[in-house]
Each structure stands twice: as C-alpha cells, then as structure tokens.
Design an enzyme around this catalytic site. Structure first.
Site, PDB file in Angstrom:
ATOM      1  N   ASP A 126       0.821  -1.206   0.000  1.00  0.00           N
ATOM      2  CA  ASP A 126       0.000   0.000   0.000  1.00  0.00           C
ATOM      3  C   ASP A 126       0.861   1.265   0.000  1.00  0.00           C
ATOM      4  O   ASP A 126       0.541   2.246  -0.671  1.00  0.00           O
ATOM      5  CB  ASP A 126      -0.926   0.006   1.213  1.00  0.00           C
ATOM      6  CG  ASP A 126      -2.132  -0.899   1.029  1.00  0.00           C
ATOM      7  OD1 ASP A 126      -2.242  -1.534  -0.039  1.00  0.00           O
ATOM      8  OD2 ASP A 126      -2.968  -0.981   1.952  1.00  0.00           O
TER       9      ASP A 126
ATOM     10  N   ASN B 240      -3.908   9.096   1.534  1.00  0.00           N
ATOM     11  CA  ASN B 240      -4.395   8.572   2.809  1.00  0.00           C
ATOM     12  C   ASN B 240      -4.762   9.680   3.789  1.00  0.00           C
ATOM     13  O   ASN B 240      -5.907   9.760   4.227  1.00  0.00           O
ATOM     14  CB  ASN B 240      -3.338   7.668   3.456  1.00  0.00           C
ATOM     15  CG  ASN B 240      -3.632   6.200   3.277  1.00  0.00           C
ATOM     16  OD1 ASN B 240      -4.524   5.825   2.524  1.00  0.00           O
ATOM     17  ND2 ASN B 240      -2.891   5.367   3.972  1.00  0.00           N
TER      18      ASN B 240
END
Length: 283
Positions: A66, A137
C-alpha cells in the site's frame, strides 16, 4: 489496454526480478511496458520522474504494498492514469493482486476485463504559501521535538469547530480510514465515499471524537501557544512523509484535491468482504 508502466519498490523487488518478468510477459503478448523504481523514501534522488512515464501509458502496475502504491499515486496524480497494486508486503487494502496472480491480472487488463474506482485525495498548504502537496491517505499535523501536546484550533469552512489539546490532528480520506486514522480511533468508511475524516490523536479530553465531514468542506488548523515562550513547533506529514514545520500562529488549510486516484479492480468484491479478509488476518 496494451501500454503499461511497472513501478517497483526497490526493496521488495530487488534487482527488478519480478519487474523484468512482467515487462517481458506484456511485450510477449503484444503490449509495451517500462520498468521504473520507487524507493521507500518519498523524496529520493533515485525516484522516478513524471517525464519517465510515456504519454500513451494506460495503466501503472505498482509492485510493493500500500505504501508504494500511495507514493506512486500522489506522484502521478496530475496524469490520472489508473493504477493497480501488486502486493509484495503484508497487509494491503489497496493492492488487490498478489505476486502469484499477477500474470492472470495482466491478462484481464489486456482483455479490458476490469473496472476503475475513483478515490478522493487531499491537498494541503500553509495559509499564505503557494506551495501545496496532495495525499491519498491522510495529512497529519503533529508535535515536533519535546513530549508535549499541541493546542490546535480547528475551523470548518471558516466556522470555529473546536480547540484540541492533543498530540495532533489526523485529516484522512476514506481510503486512509484504515490507516493511521483507524489506529487513533477513527471510523472505517467505504473508500469510494466522498467525505473527510477529522480525528484528534491522543486528545487530552475524555469526550473528543472523530468527526465525518463532507468532501466539499475546507478544514483550517491553527497552531496556538501553550507556553510563555511561544516556541511550540508542529510538523505536517503527507501520507507519513514529514515535509514542513508550523510555528505558533501558523494556519494550515486542507481540502479535497481536484484530481482523483483511479484504482483498477478486477473483481466486484464488496468493501466489507475485503475488510473481513484483511482484518481477519490480524485479529
């Protein structure tokens, strides 16, 4: 699609072993592919540049985890090219494909058997500065140096929301809801949503909770003084990469970015199914 770029985490695909196999496989099937390197550090002399990506690129395959995908996404956000993550790490919410299934995934992509999901991004800048940066994020305002809490005023669309005495404030996207925000007690939300999550980190208050805001909202965070010296310093981190300092009196503005990250999906798995699988591995 036939034209690919492969971005590999330099520490997880050493010597470009998997990258070279993928490039050769795509070329064997009549496509084009170019391998590029991504380092663990978001800022590195060896990091790829936008100019390295051919203009006809239709998909970027990101090998790593990720973190690697997030770094690639923020670096190429102006190009709006779909990305697909190939997980070579551990827990990966963004990476649908594993190393064992990567060639089947390429077959599906080249046969146009895929979907794309749009994920919102955040953009932040210090009030009065023309320098800004995006995050997929989260953007985090956190203390620097001494183990002392910060005093932060938070405004939403110019209206005062609250004063927080905390280690910091986490402003997260739905994609980032399963990251640092979750660790600080924030809610998990569907990553396709259009909302912004505001979560105080270690607030010195028994009633401080996360707040879910509209994706259209603008958040402004003001650094206040708790000491006579007025020498408190805070840091700004974009997706975990600390890039700026804030002093008493500074204001930092966060809002939804103009561009989205496009994630290639091969399966219509629900978010809840993915969540059960990923969280179940660590329960």
């Amino acid at each position: 699609m036939k034209h690919f770029v492969v971005i590999a985490n330099a520490y997880k695909d050493r010597d470009f072993a998997l990258t070279n196999k993928i490039v050769a496989y795509i070329e064997q099937k009549g496509g084009t592919a170019k391998g590029l390197m991504s380092n663990v550090e978001a800022i590195s002399d060896n990091e790829f540049e936008l100019e390295d990506i051919p203009q006809d690129t239709q998909c970027i395959l990101v090998l790593g985890g990720d973190g690697t995908l997030i770094r690639a996404a923020t670096r190429v956000e102006t190009l709006e090219i779909p990305l697909m993550g190939v997980n070579l790490g551990t827990l990966g919410y963004l990476c649908e494909v594993e190393e064992a299934t990567v060639f089947d995934a390429i077959d599906s992509l080249m046969a146009d058997k895929y979907m794309t999901e749009d994920r919102i991004m955040l953009i932040g800048h210090k009030r009065g500065s023309e320098t800004s940066r995006v995050a997929l994020n989260d953007i985090v305002i956190h203390r620097k140096g001494n183990l002392q809490i910060l005093s932060l005023n938070v405004y939403v669309n110019g209206e005062f929301l609250n004063n927080y005495h905390a280690d910091g404030i986490i402003v997260a996207t739905p994609t980032g809801s399963t990251g640092y925000s979750m660790s600080a007690g924030g809610p998990i939300v569907d990553p396709k949503g259009d909302m912004i999550l505001l979560t105080p980190n270690n607030a010195h208050n028994l009633t401080s909770k996360s707040i879910v805001l509209s994706g259209d909202d603008e958040i402004e965070i003001e650094i206040l003084s708790r000491r006579e010296q007025n020498d408190e310093l805070a840091c700004v981190s974009y997706d975990g990469d600390t890039t700026a300092e804030l002093a008493v009196g500074d204001r930092f503005v966060i809002s939804r970015a103009a561009n989205h990250t496009k994630i290639c999906k091969l399966h219509q798995r629900s978010f809840l199914e993915i969540l059960r699988k990923k969280m179940g591995n660590y329960s």
